[in-house]
Design an enzyme around this catalytic site. Sequence first.
Site, PDB file in Angstrom:
ATOM      1  N   LYS A 265      -4.785  -0.875  -0.451  1.00  0.00           N
ATOM      2  CA  LYS A 265      -4.389   0.362   0.240  1.00  0.00           C
ATOM      3  C   LYS A 265      -5.019   1.565  -0.468  1.00  0.00           C
ATOM      4  O   LYS A 265      -5.496   1.439  -1.608  1.00  0.00           O
ATOM      5  CB  LYS A 265      -2.865   0.473   0.239  1.00  0.00           C
TER       6      LYS A 265
ATOM      7  N   TYR B 216      -9.919  29.834 -18.223  1.00  0.00           N
ATOM      8  CA  TYR B 216      -8.988  30.797 -17.618  1.00  0.00           C
ATOM      9  C   TYR B 216      -7.724  31.008 -18.451  1.00  0.00           C
ATOM     10  O   TYR B 216      -7.089  30.057 -18.900  1.00  0.00           O
ATOM     11  CB  TYR B 216      -8.554  30.309 -16.233  1.00  0.00           C
TER      12      TYR B 216
HETATM   13  C1  LIG Z   1       1.446  -0.853  -3.543  1.00  0.00           C
HETATM   14  C2  LIG Z   1       2.284  -2.050  -3.317  1.00  0.00           C
HETATM   15  C3  LIG Z   1       2.108  -3.212  -4.092  1.00  0.00           C
HETATM   16  C4  LIG Z   1       1.204  -3.283  -5.297  1.00  0.00           C
HETATM   17  O1  LIG Z   1       1.869  -2.759  -6.415  1.00  0.00           O
HETATM   18  P1  LIG Z   1       1.173  -2.736  -7.870  1.00  0.00           P
HETATM   19  O2  LIG Z   1       2.210  -2.179  -8.755  1.00  0.00           O
HETATM   20  O3  LIG Z   1      -0.009  -1.839  -7.739  1.00  0.00           O
HETATM   21  O4  LIG Z   1       0.803  -4.127  -8.187  1.00  0.00           O
HETATM   22  C5  LIG Z   1       2.845  -4.336  -3.738  1.00  0.00           C
HETATM   23  N1  LIG Z   1       3.700  -4.314  -2.708  1.00  0.00           N
HETATM   24  C6  LIG Z   1       3.920  -3.213  -1.959  1.00  0.00           C
HETATM   25  C7  LIG Z   1       4.891  -3.268  -0.843  1.00  0.00           C
HETATM   26  C8  LIG Z   1       3.229  -2.041  -2.246  1.00  0.00           C
HETATM   27  O5  LIG Z   1       3.464  -0.942  -1.512  1.00  0.00           O
END
Ligand SMILES: *Cc1c(COP(=O)(O)O)cnc(C)c1O
Length: 384
Positions: free
Chosen positions: A46, A275
Amino acid sequence: MSAPPAADAADAAPFREAVVDLGAVRDNVRTLARAVSPAHVMVVVKANGYGHGAVPVARSALAGGADWLGVADLHEGLQLRAARIDAPILAWLHDPGADFAPAIAGHLDLGASSLGQLSAIAAAAASVGTVAAVHLKLDTGLSRSGIPPEHWPETVARAAELEADGRIRVRGIFSHLANTSPDEDAVQLAAFERGLESAAAAGLRPELRHLASTAGALRLPASRFDLVRIGIGAYGIPPFGDGTTAAELGLRPAMTLRGRVAAVRRIPAGAGVSYGHIWRAARPTTVALVPLGYADGVPRQASGRAEVWLADARRPVIGRIAMDQFVVDVGDDRVETGDEVVLFGDPETGAPSADDWGDAADTIGYDIVTRIGPRVPKRYVGGE
Ligand SMILES: *Cc1c(COP(=O)(O)O)cnc(C)c1O
């Protein structure tokens, strides 16, 4: 047709870039798959593969032994299909008005977090003329999405009816851990087991029960069930936030964020830098300008707190991180315009890790790698 780039042109370090080592992704997935065997591995790509590039990461993850891919949004899954990736894909976070038909036609498995989603998926499957593969998501205590326990009996009963009608197949039942403490994980684990029992009582026979993300997969074997959903570990970043290093987990960070020094100057004692002059030189010193800023995802909160790797040493970020650039103090060492500077990468090389930047910005490594801006080109190494 332009001539292929000369080898030395390809080797020259650009002004700024994110180098993604696909060999590291492949090796990390292989290491994690071995650790959780016989559970299957879904690699979560994702958010554009946590900022690393969803399609190349997906291909490398599959080469490393992943047998599933996971995404949040439907369109993320369809982008993988458009790249001709035909591995099983699960998408679980849906627009309230989502049209599930293209996703079903594209053979995406769909997470269902409410009775309403289940009905919409079943209706879309009927319109496509096929059976939708569904993973029912139970809320075991994270209180984000998922079917609340009080609606679970009704939902599994409805799912069993839709299955009998040939509209859906309940391929999976899943939930997500809060990773709060072993005690709270145990409470969620027990709630998940109860949910599985009532699903079985309703006649559902899911082939994939899944609960663990990277943290659970590594530290809570009882949470592995039939499949683990590995995100951050595939990118070589520890999930725990407790100082455990990637190397201790047998993992290698895949992303290196780097650039070339854009300017160097000697400044006198008392000179203010960047800055607001929140930093002033206590003595004459040499400062180097790094051409990445918050537009590139470098967190402004890390002003005066983070370090970079430059000229064989860690160098402190001084003054405010600006939109395009920030300054580091190199003392009396010799640094030249054009020298390579590494913001984060594999700490085994001496460079800070993404987690070091996370600590400096009161956030986590996940946030650091995912936020790299569009002005930073990606370069892939270590692919097939
Ligand atoms: C993002 C996500 C994962 C992966 O989690 P990590 O901590 O990056 O391994 C797994 N399951 C769901 C439902 C997620 O949203």
